[in-house]
Design an enzyme around this catalytic site. Structure first.
Site, PDB file in Angstrom:
ATOM      1  N   HIS A  21       1.095  -9.803   5.393  1.00 47.96           N
ATOM      2  CA  HIS A  21       0.906  -8.730   6.362  1.00 47.96           C
ATOM      3  C   HIS A  21       1.307  -9.226   7.755  1.00 47.96           C
ATOM      4  O   HIS A  21       0.606 -10.057   8.351  1.00 47.96           O
ATOM      5  CB  HIS A  21      -0.579  -8.367   6.335  1.00 47.96           C
ATOM      6  CG  HIS A  21      -0.954  -7.197   7.194  1.00 47.96           C
ATOM      7  ND1 HIS A  21      -0.472  -5.940   6.986  1.00 47.96           N
ATOM      8  CD2 HIS A  21      -1.785  -7.113   8.268  1.00 47.96           C
ATOM      9  CE1 HIS A  21      -0.990  -5.125   7.888  1.00 47.96           C
ATOM     10  NE2 HIS A  21      -1.791  -5.811   8.679  1.00 47.96           N
TER      11      HIS A  21
ATOM     12  N   SER B 125       0.592  -2.146  11.303  1.00 46.99           N
ATOM     13  CA  SER B 125      -0.776  -2.046  10.816  1.00 46.99           C
ATOM     14  C   SER B 125      -1.549  -0.899  11.484  1.00 46.99           C
ATOM     15  O   SER B 125      -1.093   0.233  11.455  1.00 46.99           O
ATOM     16  CB  SER B 125      -1.471  -3.391  11.011  1.00 46.99           C
ATOM     17  OG  SER B 125      -2.462  -3.537  10.062  1.00 46.99           O
TER      18      SER B 125
ATOM     19  N   TRP C 251      -3.504  -5.069   0.307  1.00 54.10           N
ATOM     20  CA  TRP C 251      -4.553  -4.298   0.990  1.00 54.10           C
ATOM     21  C   TRP C 251      -3.994  -2.956   1.488  1.00 54.10           C
ATOM     22  O   TRP C 251      -4.671  -1.943   1.503  1.00 54.10           O
ATOM     23  CB  TRP C 251      -5.062  -5.162   2.155  1.00 54.10           C
ATOM     24  CG  TRP C 251      -6.202  -4.608   2.957  1.00 54.10           C
ATOM     25  CD1 TRP C 251      -6.167  -4.246   4.270  1.00 54.10           C
ATOM     26  CD2 TRP C 251      -7.556  -4.405   2.534  1.00 54.10           C
ATOM     27  NE1 TRP C 251      -7.396  -3.824   4.694  1.00 54.10           N
ATOM     28  CE2 TRP C 251      -8.277  -3.909   3.643  1.00 54.10           C
ATOM     29  CE3 TRP C 251      -8.228  -4.576   1.317  1.00 54.10           C
ATOM     30  CZ2 TRP C 251      -9.634  -3.585   3.581  1.00 54.10           C
ATOM     31  CZ3 TRP C 251      -9.580  -4.256   1.257  1.00 54.10           C
ATOM     32  CH2 TRP C 251     -10.260  -3.770   2.376  1.00 54.10           C
TER      33      TRP C 251
ATOM     34  N   LYS D 152      -0.232   2.982  12.039  1.00 49.13           N
ATOM     35  CA  LYS D 152      -0.883   4.291  11.853  1.00 49.13           C
ATOM     36  C   LYS D 152      -0.680   5.092  13.145  1.00 49.13           C
ATOM     37  O   LYS D 152      -0.389   6.278  13.143  1.00 49.13           O
ATOM     38  CB  LYS D 152      -2.392   4.120  11.587  1.00 49.13           C
ATOM     39  CG  LYS D 152      -2.761   3.117  10.484  1.00 49.13           C
ATOM     40  CD  LYS D 152      -4.285   3.017  10.305  1.00 49.13           C
ATOM     41  CE  LYS D 152      -4.808   1.681   9.805  1.00 49.13           C
ATOM     42  NZ  LYS D 152      -4.415   1.193   8.542  1.00 49.13           N
TER      43      LYS D 152
HETATM   44  C1  GTR Z   1      -7.330  -4.246   8.667  1.00 50.57           C
HETATM   45  C2  GTR Z   1      -7.505  -2.800   8.322  1.00 50.57           C
HETATM   46  C3  GTR Z   1      -6.172  -2.202   8.057  1.00 50.57           C
HETATM   47  C4  GTR Z   1      -5.149  -2.573   9.126  1.00 50.57           C
HETATM   48  C5  GTR Z   1      -5.323  -3.964   9.665  1.00 50.57           C
HETATM   49  C6  GTR Z   1      -4.615  -4.276  10.988  1.00 50.57           C
HETATM   50  O1  GTR Z   1      -8.500  -4.922   8.771  1.00 50.57           O
HETATM   51  O2  GTR Z   1      -8.319  -2.721   7.194  1.00 50.57           O
HETATM   52  O3  GTR Z   1      -6.281  -0.798   7.901  1.00 50.57           O
HETATM   53  O4  GTR Z   1      -5.134  -1.642  10.130  1.00 50.57           O
HETATM   54  O5  GTR Z   1      -6.632  -4.283   9.869  1.00 50.57           O
HETATM   55  O6  GTR Z   1      -4.507  -3.439  11.864  1.00 50.57           O
HETATM   56  O7  GTR Z   1      -4.202  -5.423  11.144  1.00 50.57           O
END
Ligand code: GTR
Length: 434
Positions: free
Chosen positions: A412, A271, A362, A275
């Protein structure tokens, strides 16, 4: 979502000097027919308009141009080594019979003597005890600290800022005993040890606590010349940059450890930390494999596709992750001179694995797949093959050669299934490089 919008409104209110200005919530699109799929910036055309036809021209001309654009427009520039000076590593503990005898666990404290305002980073390294030589290693940051990655009771509880946790794992923004092993499901240490991989990790919050003001007590403030910055300018680094810097310092540690095969370092992240792994891998060629687990917007997902999270949403919710320039592309993705296929391309001629999850809409799984596909021409310059298909595979069917991809069922998360694919892929890619 609610939380994100509240922080967005607050920012607007402050910037405009208003008491409070409610904004309409951006509509989140999940309809593929409305994704836009705007044309991508050209990967193999230099700013002078020349077509890049060789690996040499990519390395010497186009690659540096793209790195500079990501610095300027997305993540910001990492300060050069002169800015941080001497790095000190202190072994804080070695346990030879960790994980029931499967591993040796080392704890190393990394600090910057020239910048004592930074409290340093605690690196935790597990090396498999059963191996025939130095071990290849996965390096990645955690969301909750070393004590959360493993449930071994003698790992010191992180004393740094922690996000509040409804299950009692953090109180008053400090970790509690209840958070021990909290991320264990995301770090199948035993499985990795049995497969011969070492694992190195540290808490992202050691570098910068993950909230809008986190930089004030993190690395970025400690390294800023006046130490008391109030404003970050276009092209200056954000939290992702600071976290990625930490991954490179972990690589320093690994390079100096004779138990580690430093030619075979994989950087991994989930996540927001996915990045980070991508940016760390783009900047630091010592990572011979980069793993992006559901990194989504600002990670592997193409920004020119309007599906799930967008530049507008992410820069409103998490402006501190990026350089300020990035927010200008909110609703104007087409104006940004880069897109994320270019970030993937920066990994060539090394290997990369991109993974998505079916219910993680998402993060735009298709956009994550396409970034790898659209990066293939650069890998081809090095004679390397990408996915071997132009169609996103069904769940549970990994594809790829130098660029790997899978999408799995479920939400996720970073699961054992994901790690099994990464371990297989790493074994194959590292084996081929030997
Ligand atoms: C979310 C965000 C994503 C992702 C995620 C995470 O809220 O919108 O871009 O980075 O968090 O890191 O779990």
């Amino acid at each position: 979502m609610m939380k994100r919008m509240i922080s967005g409104c607050w920012l607007v209110a402050v910037a405009c000097g208003m008491a409070y200005a409610a904004e309409p919530e951006p509509v989140v699109n999940y309809d593929e027919s409305k994704a836009g799929n705007l044309p991508l910036p050209e990967l193999l055309k230099t700013s002078a308009g020349q077509t890049v036809e060789t690996a040499d021209a990519w390395i010497k001309i186009r690659r540096p141009e793209i790195v500079a654009m990501f610095e300027r427009h997305v993540y910001g520039k990492t300060p050069p080594p002169e800015a941080w000076g001497k790095v000190e590593w202190k072994i804080a503990g070695i346990k030879r019979d960790a994980l029931g005898g499967l591993a040796t666990r080392k704890l190393v404290h990394v600090s910057l003597p020239g910048h004592p305002a930074w409290q340093g980073m605690d690196v935790m390294l597990y090396v498999p005890n059963k191996r025939t030589g130095p071990a290849p290693c996965f390096a990645g940051l955690s969301f909750n600290g070393n004590h959360a990655v493993s449930d071994e009771p003698d790992i010191p509880l992180s004393a740094r800022w922690m996000r509040e946790d409804k299950t009692g794992g953090a109180e008053g923004n400090r970790a509690t005993e209840l958070s021990r092993g909290k991320e264990l499901g995301r770090w199948p240490l035993k499985m990795l040890m049995e497969r011969g991989f070492a694992v190195a990790t540290a808490y992202c919050g050691d570098l910068e606590p993950d909230h809008a003001d986190g930089w004030k007590t993190g690395l970025r403030a400690a390294l800023s010349p006046d130490g008391a910055k109030t404003v970050w300018c276009d092209g200056e680094w954000g939290a992702i940059g600071a976290w990625a810097w930490g991954l490179s310092r972990i690589a320093d540690c690994l390079e100096s450890d004779p138990d580690i095969d430093s030619k075979h370092l994989a950087v991994i992240g989930h996540s927001r930390l996915g990045k980070t792994a991508l940016w760390a891998g783009a900047c630091d060629p010592r990572f011979s494999l980069v793993v992006s687990n559901e990194s989504g917007e600002g990670g592997a997902a193409l920004m020119r596709r309007d599906i799930g999270e967008t530049t507008a949403i992410i820069t409103k919710a998490f402006p501190h992750w990026f350089t300020p320039t990035y927010a200008r592309y909110a609703g104007k993705a087409a104006d940004c001179p880069v897109d994320q296929h270019m970030l993937v391309a920066l990994i060539a001629p090394r290997s990369i694995y991109i993974a998505s999850a079916v219910d993680d809409r998402w993060a735009d799984p298709k956009g994550e797949f396409l970034a790898g596909l659209d990066a293939e021409p650069v890998f081809a310059l090095f004679g390397m093959k990408g996915y071997g298909t132009t169609t996103q595979p069904p769940p549970g069917k990994p594809v790829g050669d130098a660029i790997g991809y899978h999408i799995r069922e479920g939400k996720h998360d970073l699961t054992e299934y994901d790690w099994q694919q990464y371990a297989e892929f790493a074994k194959r890619r590292f084996g081929e490089e030997k």
